[in-house]
Design a protein around this motif. Structure first.
Motif, PDB file in Angstrom:
ATOM      1  N   VAL A  66       0.843  -1.194   0.000  1.00  0.00           N
ATOM      2  CA  VAL A  66       0.000   0.000   0.000  1.00  0.00           C
ATOM      3  C   VAL A  66       0.883   1.250   0.000  1.00  0.00           C
ATOM      4  N   MET A  68      -5.269   4.864 -13.814  1.00  0.00           N
ATOM      5  CA  MET A  68      -6.010   5.980 -14.370  1.00  0.00           C
ATOM      6  C   MET A  68      -5.126   7.213 -14.465  1.00  0.00           C
ATOM      7  N   THR A  69      -4.342   7.458 -13.417  1.00  0.00           N
ATOM      8  CA  THR A  69      -3.481   8.638 -13.405  1.00  0.00           C
ATOM      9  C   THR A  69      -2.414   8.534 -14.499  1.00  0.00           C
ATOM     10  N   SER A 110     -10.953  15.441 -12.321  1.00  0.00           N
ATOM     11  CA  SER A 110     -11.512  14.095 -12.346  1.00  0.00           C
ATOM     12  C   SER A 110     -10.699  13.123 -11.529  1.00  0.00           C
ATOM     13  N   ILE A 111      -9.492  13.551 -11.064  1.00  0.00           N
ATOM     14  CA  ILE A 111      -8.711  12.654 -10.225  1.00  0.00           C
ATOM     15  C   ILE A 111      -9.424  12.545  -8.889  1.00  0.00           C
ATOM     16  N   PRO A 112      -9.836  11.338  -8.522  1.00  0.00           N
ATOM     17  CA  PRO A 112     -10.581  11.209  -7.260  1.00  0.00           C
ATOM     18  C   PRO A 112      -9.690  11.504  -6.069  1.00  0.00           C
ATOM     19  N   LEU A 153       2.458   1.851  -3.396  1.00  0.00           N
ATOM     20  CA  LEU A 153       1.480   2.361  -4.356  1.00  0.00           C
ATOM     21  C   LEU A 153       1.161   3.818  -4.067  1.00  0.00           C
ATOM     22  N   HIS A 208      -9.294  -5.750   4.062  1.00  0.00           N
ATOM     23  CA  HIS A 208      -9.283  -4.293   3.931  1.00  0.00           C
ATOM     24  C   HIS A 208      -8.052  -3.825   3.153  1.00  0.00           C
ATOM     25  N   SER A 218      -5.816   4.802   7.339  1.00  0.00           N
ATOM     26  CA  SER A 218      -6.290   3.752   8.235  1.00  0.00           C
ATOM     27  C   SER A 218      -5.407   2.521   8.162  1.00  0.00           C
ATOM     28  N   LYS A 272      -7.760  -0.612  -5.043  1.00  0.00           N
ATOM     29  CA  LYS A 272      -8.197   0.763  -5.301  1.00  0.00           C
ATOM     30  C   LYS A 272      -7.022   1.626  -5.766  1.00  0.00           C
ATOM     31  N   ALA A 273      -5.900   1.467  -5.079  1.00  0.00           N
ATOM     32  CA  ALA A 273      -4.719   2.273  -5.414  1.00  0.00           C
ATOM     33  C   ALA A 273      -4.185   1.903  -6.798  1.00  0.00           C
ATOM     34  N   GLN A 282      -3.907   9.389 -17.721  1.00  0.00           N
ATOM     35  CA  GLN A 282      -4.059  10.836 -17.838  1.00  0.00           C
ATOM     36  C   GLN A 282      -2.737  11.492 -18.233  1.00  0.00           C
ATOM     37  N   SER A 299      -8.913  10.270  -3.280  1.00  0.00           N
ATOM     38  CA  SER A 299      -9.048   9.065  -2.466  1.00  0.00           C
ATOM     39  C   SER A 299      -7.717   8.632  -1.880  1.00  0.00           C
ATOM     40  N   MET A 300      -6.831   9.617  -1.639  1.00  0.00           N
ATOM     41  CA  MET A 300      -5.543   9.273  -1.064  1.00  0.00           C
ATOM     42  C   MET A 300      -5.689   9.157   0.445  1.00  0.00           C
ATOM     43  N   ASN A 301      -6.620   8.340   0.897  1.00  0.00           N
ATOM     44  CA  ASN A 301      -6.861   8.277   2.341  1.00  0.00           C
ATOM     45  C   ASN A 301      -6.579   6.897   2.857  1.00  0.00           C
ATOM     46  N   PHE A 302      -5.312   6.478   2.713  1.00  0.00           N
ATOM     47  CA  PHE A 302      -4.946   5.165   3.178  1.00  0.00           C
ATOM     48  C   PHE A 302      -4.473   5.191   4.611  1.00  0.00           C
ATOM     49  N   GLU A 338      -7.695  -1.916  -0.436  1.00  0.00           N
ATOM     50  CA  GLU A 338      -6.957  -0.652  -0.594  1.00  0.00           C
ATOM     51  C   GLU A 338      -5.957  -0.762  -1.744  1.00  0.00           C
ATOM     52  N   ILE A 339      -5.303  -1.909  -1.829  1.00  0.00           N
ATOM     53  CA  ILE A 339      -4.312  -2.118  -2.891  1.00  0.00           C
ATOM     54  C   ILE A 339      -5.000  -2.077  -4.255  1.00  0.00           C
ATOM     55  N   LEU A 376       1.644   6.803  -6.688  1.00  0.00           N
ATOM     56  CA  LEU A 376       0.511   7.667  -7.001  1.00  0.00           C
ATOM     57  C   LEU A 376       0.879   9.129  -6.775  1.00  0.00           C
ATOM     58  N   HIS A 403       0.877  12.061  -9.617  1.00  0.00           N
ATOM     59  CA  HIS A 403       0.160  13.322  -9.452  1.00  0.00           C
ATOM     60  C   HIS A 403       1.109  14.513  -9.584  1.00  0.00           C
ATOM     61  N   GLU A 432      -6.403   3.510  -9.373  1.00  0.00           N
ATOM     62  CA  GLU A 432      -6.172   4.953  -9.413  1.00  0.00           C
ATOM     63  C   GLU A 432      -4.845   5.263 -10.107  1.00  0.00           C
ATOM     64  N   LEU A 433      -3.857   4.426  -9.858  1.00  0.00           N
ATOM     65  CA  LEU A 433      -2.550   4.638 -10.475  1.00  0.00           C
ATOM     66  C   LEU A 433      -2.639   4.441 -11.985  1.00  0.00           C
TER      67      LEU A 433
END
Lengths: 170, 148
Positions: free
Chosen positions: A92, B104-105, A145-147, A95, B90, A154, B97-98, B108, A149-152, B94-95, A99, A103, B101-102
């Motif tokens: 995680v 997609m980015t 449009s970039i979500p 990644l 969980h 937790s 999802k990340a 872009q 969601s960088m809320n890892f 998360e992995i 990310l 960005h 997102e990666l």
């Protein structure tokens, strides 16, 4: 005679398998290894107490997760499934870093574009300025449009402070 | 009562109400100041299982093993159905999802790079045009016609 065979737990524990045996629905006699592993790690009486504390419909899931954890501990007697959790946490984090870099790259492009539109006024010719504006518009649309969601956060707090050993070992 | 650390029993022996010997295998890992830690571990694994598992490990690995078991026990107490499996699920989510997102980015970024490349190609014809008009300053000389 000729009744149902004893479940795997009663067979291992060498006892009579009662009709209301708490283990019988989850540890069939043809899967002896399943109970053996769970008994080795948690102990039959602990498993029995855990299952008794749960409503019946949740017991199957509880047994599956206990079998998973017991297997992990047999494979890795030091870390058990905490080793797997640690690896996933590292993944995680990696990644997250990738990310963040991606960005940052987009932001660089945006800044480059902003600075080049200031330095090269000939781009202000009508057709080019429309292209320039459309690029910025597209870029802003992409940025929007970039979500977010960088809320890892937790995932980094799964290890509670209260469970850590005292400073005895420092 | 024999004890360690200046007269105090370890959390395990205190919980089990027994004498804490000098060679108590649990004492190094279950300090009396944190009784909750041993309570969780005992509830899920049982004191004798913990002691047995630690005994089978080399001494330098026991601290990590005790910590790992304490966490597993804690998660199981918090979530009696899924325990640490919930944490794993969980993190896997998360992995995933990340990763999405990666992907997609990066797509872009590819779009932006392509756009910039196209813009660069559009500029070049202007430079050619400028080079052409620069020739205006040069005298225009008719080529020699072939002699017919």
């Amino acid at each position: 005679m000729g009744g149902t065979p004893p479940c795997a737990s009663c067979k291992l524990l060498r006892r009579r398998c009662a009709k209301d045996c708490i283990f019988a629905p989850f540890f069939p006699s043809d899967e002896p290894q399943k109970f053996a592993i769970v008994h080795k790690v948690f102990g039959a009486s602990n498993v029995s107490k855990m299952l008794q504390d749960l409503p019946f419909q949740q017991r199957a899931d509880a047994v599956s997760s206990l079998v998973y954890e017991a297997n992990a501990r047999i494979r890795d007697p030091v870390y058990g499934c905490v080793g797997a959790i640690s690896q996933l946490q590292n993944q995680v984090k990696q990644l997250q870093m990738q990310l963040a870099m991606a960005h940052a790259e987009i932001l660089c492009f945006q800044m480059q574009n902003d600075s080049s539109s200031l330095v090269n006024p000939q781009l202000g010719v009508d057709d080019d300025s429309d292209d320039n504006k459309s690029f910025l518009l597209n870029n802003n649309m992409i940025m929007a449009s970039i979500p977010q969601s960088m809320n890892f956060s937790s995932s980094s707090s799964v290890f509670p402070e209260s469970l850590k050993r005292e400073s005895l070992w420092i | 009562m024999s004890s360690i650390n200046g007269g105090r029993r370890c959390a395990a022996c205190k919980y089990l109400r027994r004498r804490c010997s000098e060679d108590c295998i649990l004492a190094p890992y279950f300090h009396p100041s944190n009784p909750h830690r041993f309570a969780c571990v005992h509830k899920i694994f049982g004191a004798s299982n913990i002691a047995r598992m630690l005994q089978h490990l080399p001494v330098h690995k026991r601290a990590q093993a005790a910590d790992a078991m304490a966490w597993e026990a804690y998660w199981r107490v918090q979530d009696p159905v899924y325990g640490s499996n919930a944490i794993i699920a969980h993190l896997q989510h998360e992995i995933s999802k990340a990763q999405n997102e990666l992907q997609m980015t990066r797509a872009q970024i590819a779009i932006i790079q392509n756009f910039q490349h196209q813009q660069h190609n559009q500029i070049q014809p202007n430079q050619q045009l400028q080079a052409f008009w620069a020739l205006e300053d040069e005298p225009f000389v008719l080529p020699d016609l072939p002699h017919l």
